[in-house]
Each structure stands twice: as C-alpha cells, then as structure tokens.
Design an enzyme around this catalytic site. Structure first.
Site, mmCIF file in Angstrom:
data_model
loop_
_atom_site.group_PDB
_atom_site.id
_atom_site.type_symbol
_atom_site.label_atom_id
_atom_site.label_comp_id
_atom_site.label_asym_id
_atom_site.label_seq_id
_atom_site.Cartn_x
_atom_site.Cartn_y
_atom_site.Cartn_z
ATOM 1 N N GLN A 95 58.694 23.537 60.299
ATOM 2 C CA GLN A 95 58.002 23.202 61.753
ATOM 3 C C GLN A 95 56.801 22.479 61.413
ATOM 4 O O GLN A 95 56.281 21.998 62.434
ATOM 5 C CB GLN A 95 57.519 24.566 62.376
ATOM 6 C CG GLN A 95 58.798 25.535 62.655
ATOM 7 C CD GLN A 95 58.296 27.003 62.835
ATOM 8 O OE1 GLN A 95 58.106 27.326 63.908
ATOM 9 N NE2 GLN A 95 58.159 27.669 61.859
ATOM 10 N N HIS A 113 59.547 19.384 64.280
ATOM 11 C CA HIS A 113 58.790 19.219 65.124
ATOM 12 C C HIS A 113 58.081 17.727 64.901
ATOM 13 O O HIS A 113 56.823 17.572 65.308
ATOM 14 C CB HIS A 113 57.661 20.152 65.100
ATOM 15 C CG HIS A 113 57.925 21.549 65.662
ATOM 16 N ND1 HIS A 113 57.621 22.830 65.355
ATOM 17 C CD2 HIS A 113 58.996 21.810 66.328
ATOM 18 C CE1 HIS A 113 58.084 23.600 66.260
ATOM 19 N NE2 HIS A 113 58.990 23.220 66.677
ATOM 20 N N CYS A 140 55.894 -0.994 70.922
ATOM 21 C CA CYS A 140 57.203 -1.029 70.007
ATOM 22 C C CYS A 140 57.511 -2.193 69.680
ATOM 23 O O CYS A 140 57.594 -3.370 70.710
ATOM 24 C CB CYS A 140 58.446 -0.340 71.109
ATOM 25 S SG CYS A 140 60.057 -0.416 70.319
ATOM 26 N N THR A 181 55.135 31.358 58.923
ATOM 27 C CA THR A 181 55.365 31.230 60.301
ATOM 28 C C THR A 181 55.371 32.720 61.059
ATOM 29 O O THR A 181 55.886 33.527 60.668
ATOM 30 C CB THR A 181 56.853 30.397 60.838
ATOM 31 O OG1 THR A 181 57.139 30.452 62.116
ATOM 32 C CG2 THR A 181 57.993 31.602 60.245
ATOM 33 N N SER A 182 54.594 32.341 62.322
ATOM 34 C CA SER A 182 54.415 33.180 63.032
ATOM 35 C C SER A 182 55.465 33.590 63.878
ATOM 36 O O SER A 182 55.586 34.876 64.621
ATOM 37 C CB SER A 182 53.080 33.069 64.079
ATOM 38 O OG SER A 182 53.425 31.969 64.730
ATOM 39 N N ASN A 206 54.647 36.214 54.279
ATOM 40 C CA ASN A 206 53.558 35.953 55.311
ATOM 41 C C ASN A 206 52.595 36.693 54.983
ATOM 42 O O ASN A 206 52.716 38.134 54.610
ATOM 43 C CB ASN A 206 54.220 36.220 56.747
ATOM 44 C CG ASN A 206 53.125 35.501 57.771
ATOM 45 O OD1 ASN A 206 51.857 35.786 57.731
ATOM 46 N ND2 ASN A 206 53.692 34.822 58.755
ATOM 47 N N ALA A 224 51.870 32.476 50.134
ATOM 48 C CA ALA A 224 53.036 31.530 49.796
ATOM 49 C C ALA A 224 52.869 31.086 48.385
ATOM 50 O O ALA A 224 54.107 30.997 47.489
ATOM 51 C CB ALA A 224 53.434 30.652 50.735
HETATM 52 P P1 NAD Z 1 51.390 29.611 63.047
HETATM 53 O O1 NAD Z 1 49.846 28.937 62.980
HETATM 54 O O2 NAD Z 1 51.749 30.168 64.475
HETATM 55 O O3 NAD Z 1 51.175 30.771 62.184
HETATM 56 C C1 NAD Z 1 50.915 30.590 60.632
HETATM 57 C C2 NAD Z 1 51.553 31.781 59.997
HETATM 58 O O4 NAD Z 1 51.219 31.717 58.632
HETATM 59 C C3 NAD Z 1 50.724 33.084 60.449
HETATM 60 O O5 NAD Z 1 51.673 33.929 60.812
HETATM 61 C C4 NAD Z 1 49.782 33.606 59.237
HETATM 62 O O6 NAD Z 1 49.693 34.953 58.988
HETATM 63 C C5 NAD Z 1 50.772 33.185 58.267
HETATM 64 N N1 NAD Z 1 49.804 32.406 57.054
HETATM 65 C C6 NAD Z 1 48.745 32.169 56.815
HETATM 66 N N2 NAD Z 1 48.500 31.633 55.684
HETATM 67 C C7 NAD Z 1 49.458 32.003 54.668
HETATM 68 C C8 NAD Z 1 49.562 31.951 53.357
HETATM 69 N N3 NAD Z 1 48.579 31.475 52.520
HETATM 70 N N4 NAD Z 1 50.820 32.303 53.048
HETATM 71 C C9 NAD Z 1 51.896 32.744 53.943
HETATM 72 N N5 NAD Z 1 51.587 32.934 55.307
HETATM 73 C C10 NAD Z 1 50.345 32.677 55.567
HETATM 74 O O7 NAD Z 1 52.394 28.452 62.642
HETATM 75 P P2 NAD Z 1 53.826 28.227 63.002
HETATM 76 O O8 NAD Z 1 54.551 29.492 63.044
HETATM 77 O O9 NAD Z 1 54.181 27.197 62.029
HETATM 78 O O10 NAD Z 1 54.116 27.668 64.391
HETATM 79 C C11 NAD Z 1 53.301 26.929 65.145
HETATM 80 C C12 NAD Z 1 53.396 25.219 65.295
HETATM 81 O O11 NAD Z 1 52.169 25.060 64.394
HETATM 82 C C13 NAD Z 1 54.520 24.612 64.331
HETATM 83 O O12 NAD Z 1 55.113 24.000 65.646
HETATM 84 C C14 NAD Z 1 53.969 23.523 63.737
HETATM 85 O O13 NAD Z 1 54.489 22.274 64.262
HETATM 86 C C15 NAD Z 1 52.457 23.617 64.000
HETATM 87 N N6 NAD Z 1 51.438 23.461 62.779
HETATM 88 C C16 NAD Z 1 51.704 22.517 62.046
HETATM 89 C C17 NAD Z 1 50.679 22.490 60.870
HETATM 90 C C18 NAD Z 1 51.150 21.762 59.759
HETATM 91 O O14 NAD Z 1 51.879 20.710 59.672
HETATM 92 N N7 NAD Z 1 50.689 22.003 58.200
HETATM 93 C C19 NAD Z 1 49.742 22.950 60.937
HETATM 94 C C20 NAD Z 1 49.129 23.712 62.046
HETATM 95 C C21 NAD Z 1 50.253 23.841 63.118
#
Ligand code: NAD
Length: 239
Positions: A95, A113, A140, A181-182, A206, A224
């Site tokens: 994501q 995404h 474009c 992922t949440s 998580n 992770a």
């Molecule tokens: P989220 O922010 O909703 O959740 C992040 C999850 O990661 C939480 O449940 C948290 O407890 C867990 N977490 C935090 N640190 C961790 C670690 N070190 N090891 C394991 N787990 C850990 O993110 P999501 O579920 O990906 O959904 C939200 C949206 O966020 C997605 O659509 C994505 O596009 C976007 N997003 C992407 C990025 C990126 O590209 N890095 C950053 C922020 C948000």
C-alpha cells in the site's frame, strides 16, 4: 518461537503497509508522529484539493518525496527482495508509495496506491517518471492534459490492474503475511479477510494489535526489521 519455512509454502503473499517503512524513517499516516496529525487529508490528498489548490497539494507531495529520498530500505524490505529472487511463488503487494521495496531490489511489486515517484495524466492515465526531478506543474507530453501525482488519494478508485493482480494472488495464497498495516484502508484491507476465507496460514507482523488481528493465526508483535529475519526461514537457493 514461531518460525515459518518459506519452502513449505507454494504461494506466499507479503502485504505491506506504512509500518514496514517506519524503521527507515518514513512516517506512518496514523498513530504517534503520523502524517495525519500534522495535515488534514482532505486538504492535501484528494482530487478536489488538487483542483482548488494544486500548489498546496504539490508542495505536500514534494515534501514527502524529499523526505523519502533521504531514507533507505531496512532489513524487512531487503529480506523480502532476497526471498522473491529465490522463490517463484512469492507475490509482494504494497500500500506504500515510497518506492523502498523497489530500491531494496524487489523484482516485482504490486503498488496498490501508486507511487510518489510518478506523475499521471488526468485524461488518459499515462505515466511520467519523476525520480530525477522535482514535482512541477506539467502537462502530459502526449495529449496536453494536466498531470497529477500518481497516488491513490481519498475518494480515488484503486488502480484496476493492480487490484486484480493482487486479488488473484491473495485468492490462491497458502501463506499470507501482513506487515505494518493498520488494515483500515479499503478496499486494500479486504485482502486480509479474503486470504483468511481462502484458508491461508495468516501471519500479522505489527508492533500493535489492529482491527484485523483476530483474523490471523499468528501475531508477531515485533518491529518488521526484526520479525522477518528472526521468524522466517528463507527459501533455499542462491540469489
Ligand atoms: P497506517 O499508518 O494506517 O498503519 C501503520 C501500521 O504500522 C500501524 O498499525 C502500526 O502499528 C504499524 N507499525 C508501525 N511501526 C511498525 C514497525 N516498525 N513494524 C511493524 N509494524 C509497525 O498505514 P497503512 O495500513 O499502510 O494504511 C494507510 C495508507 O498509508 C496506505 O494507503 C499507504 O498508501 C499510506 N502511507 C504510505 C506510506 C509509505 O509509502 N511509506 C507512509 C504513510 C502512509
């Protein structure tokens, strides 16, 4: 200690979210220090915001991109990339928009995404790689319509091809590993339920419990970058 030998599974799905990149220094959306504690999503991440105030939306994405450019993949991204090269049955669905899986050397990534590193034609959906330069208001090169960041914003549909490829892999999975992922962003979060219904062995990595935790057979409350090298036995074979 739970240990998963990847050679015991034929079709493995790694499903990653913002948490896998947290240890690389990329902030998550939700939780402590999350991006949405500082920005209002509807003002920086929606088609409507882009129509009303493109400068603010572009500036937000440029700030994120500049930040991510300074981050590097961590051992979790690297393990998956290495294992993908050794096991033909691994599908990686993310994501995330940060591009860190590709930078870790993952040979194939389904980006549900979009990507911070691409612009997309608002008319025809063709892409423009901007890895080498800043975001700009550009048109474009093929049809002259305006370009927008290739990110799935609030209210946008998920890219159909990416979604279908992901759904096919999930439906056949015998091991499904959700990482960082949440599980609250739909329709992507539906893959967790889908894999559960399909009978896959379900593993959640998580640091905190999530709304989807009850669907998992094993919940590893470990960051992770530690969980992957500690709890998974890599597939045999050289890279
Ligand atoms: P989220 O922010 O909703 O959740 C992040 C999850 O990661 C939480 O449940 C948290 O407890 C867990 N977490 C935090 N640190 C961790 C670690 N070190 N090891 C394991 N787990 C850990 O993110 P999501 O579920 O990906 O959904 C939200 C949206 O966020 C997605 O659509 C994505 O596009 C976007 N997003 C992407 C990025 C990126 O590209 N890095 C950053 C922020 C948000």
């Amino acid at each position: 200690m739970a240990a998963f030998h990847l050679n015991d599974y034929h079709r493995v799905v790694f499903f990653t979210g913002a948490g896998i990149s947290a240890e690389s220094g990329v902030p998550t959306y939700r939780g402590y220090g999350g991006i949405w504690a500082r920005y209002r999503p509807e003002e920086v991440a929606s088609e409507e915001a882009f129509r009303h105030d493109p400068e603010t939306v572009i500036a937000f994405h440029e700030t994120r991109r500049t930040h991510v450019a300074r981050c590097t993949p961590n051992p979790a991204h690297e393990c998956i990339a290495q294992w993908q090269r050794r096991h033909a049955g691994i599908t990686l669905i993310t994501q995330n928009t940060d591009g860190l899986h590709a930078r870790a050397g993952s040979p194939a990534v389904i980006e549900l995404h979009g990507s911070l590193w691409r612009m997309r034609c608002r008319q025809h959906g063709s892409f423009d790689d901007i890895s080498d330069g800043p975001y700009q208001h550009r048109d474009c090169p093929y049809c002259g319509a305006s370009l927008r960041p290739d990110i799935t914003w609030f209210g946008d549909p998920v890219d159909r091809h990416a979604f279908e490829a992901a759904a096919l892999a999930v439906q056949d999975a015998d091991l499904f590993v959700a990482i960082g992922t949440s599980g609250v962003v739909w329709p992507a979060a539906g893959f967790i339920e889908h894999a559960h219904r399909g009978g896959a062995t379900m593993v959640e990595i998580n640091t905190e419990a999530t709304e989807a935790s009850t669907l998992f057979d094993h919940c590893l409350r470990t960051p992770a970058s530690q969980a992957l090298p500690c709890h998974f036995l890599p597939p045999a074979g050289a890279d």
